[in-house]
Design an enzyme around this catalytic site. Sequence first.
Site, short mmCIF file in Angstrom:
data_model
loop_
_atom_site.label_atom_id
_atom_site.label_comp_id
_atom_site.label_asym_id
_atom_site.label_seq_id
_atom_site.Cartn_x
_atom_site.Cartn_y
_atom_site.Cartn_z
N PRO A 6 0.80 -1.22 0.00
CA PRO A 6 0.00 0.00 0.00
C PRO A 6 0.83 1.27 0.00
O PRO A 6 0.47 2.26 -0.64
CB PRO A 6 -0.82 -0.12 1.29
N ARG A 7 1.97 1.29 0.73
CA ARG A 7 2.80 2.49 0.78
C ARG A 7 3.29 2.88 -0.61
O ARG A 7 3.20 4.04 -1.02
CB ARG A 7 4.00 2.27 1.72
N GLY A 9 2.00 1.91 -3.45
CA GLY A 9 0.84 2.25 -4.25
C GLY A 9 0.42 3.70 -4.08
O GLY A 9 0.07 4.39 -5.05
N GLU A 26 -1.63 -3.09 -9.34
CA GLU A 26 -1.75 -4.48 -8.89
C GLU A 26 -0.79 -4.63 -7.73
O GLU A 26 0.43 -4.68 -7.93
CB GLU A 26 -1.41 -5.47 -10.00
N CYS A 60 4.59 -10.69 -7.17
CA CYS A 60 3.53 -10.23 -6.27
C CYS A 60 2.67 -11.36 -5.73
O CYS A 60 1.96 -11.18 -4.75
CB CYS A 60 2.67 -9.19 -6.96
#
Length: 201
Positions: A6-7, A9, A26, A60
């Site tokens: 998340p960071r 992103g 993604e 990922c």
Amino acid sequence: MSPGGPRVGKVVMAAAAKHLTPVTLELGGKNPCYVDDNCDPQTVANRVAFFRYFNSGQTCVAPDYILCSPEMQARLLPALQRAITRFYGEDPQSSPDLGRIISEKNFQRLRGLLSCGHVAIGGQTDESDRYIAPTVLVGVQETEPVMREEIFGPILPIMNVRSLDEAIEFIRCREKPLALYAFSNSSQTTAEWQLPQQVLL
């Protein structure tokens, strides 16, 4: 390629927004791998080691950690060592099939994660080559950094659970993973995960 949590992103999205550039993100995550006691440990080890250490774990959807009983852990460790040797030889650093860490920054981050729990397999590093050996950690605590962030490298922690219900609760209490891997020969396990039979490995 860099860790896709998340960071990262948020940074990518903010940069794109300045130029009104459309993006599709993604993100990876803490992809769990549950191993039931009724599995063949070598089959599990071959599949997990291949997927965890492919591209040095920098994908990922790689399995990020294993949940299993202490008894299965004892059976898995020698099987994982055999799988790593089969794929990368006695000296993985000289193997043409094992990649290197994408950047110096990510190398340093990963090397810091090696202090979590204790190293059962691997653990060797070479900064000049951005090399980190295929590694398995045991005795890891859920509050340690290796269990709080996406690893995105060739490090595989094993955490112990006493039951399928405990494993499910552990996973559901965390951010939703991008992928989940369950190894079992039991149809009851399939039902508990609420997954179709063919999803289980």
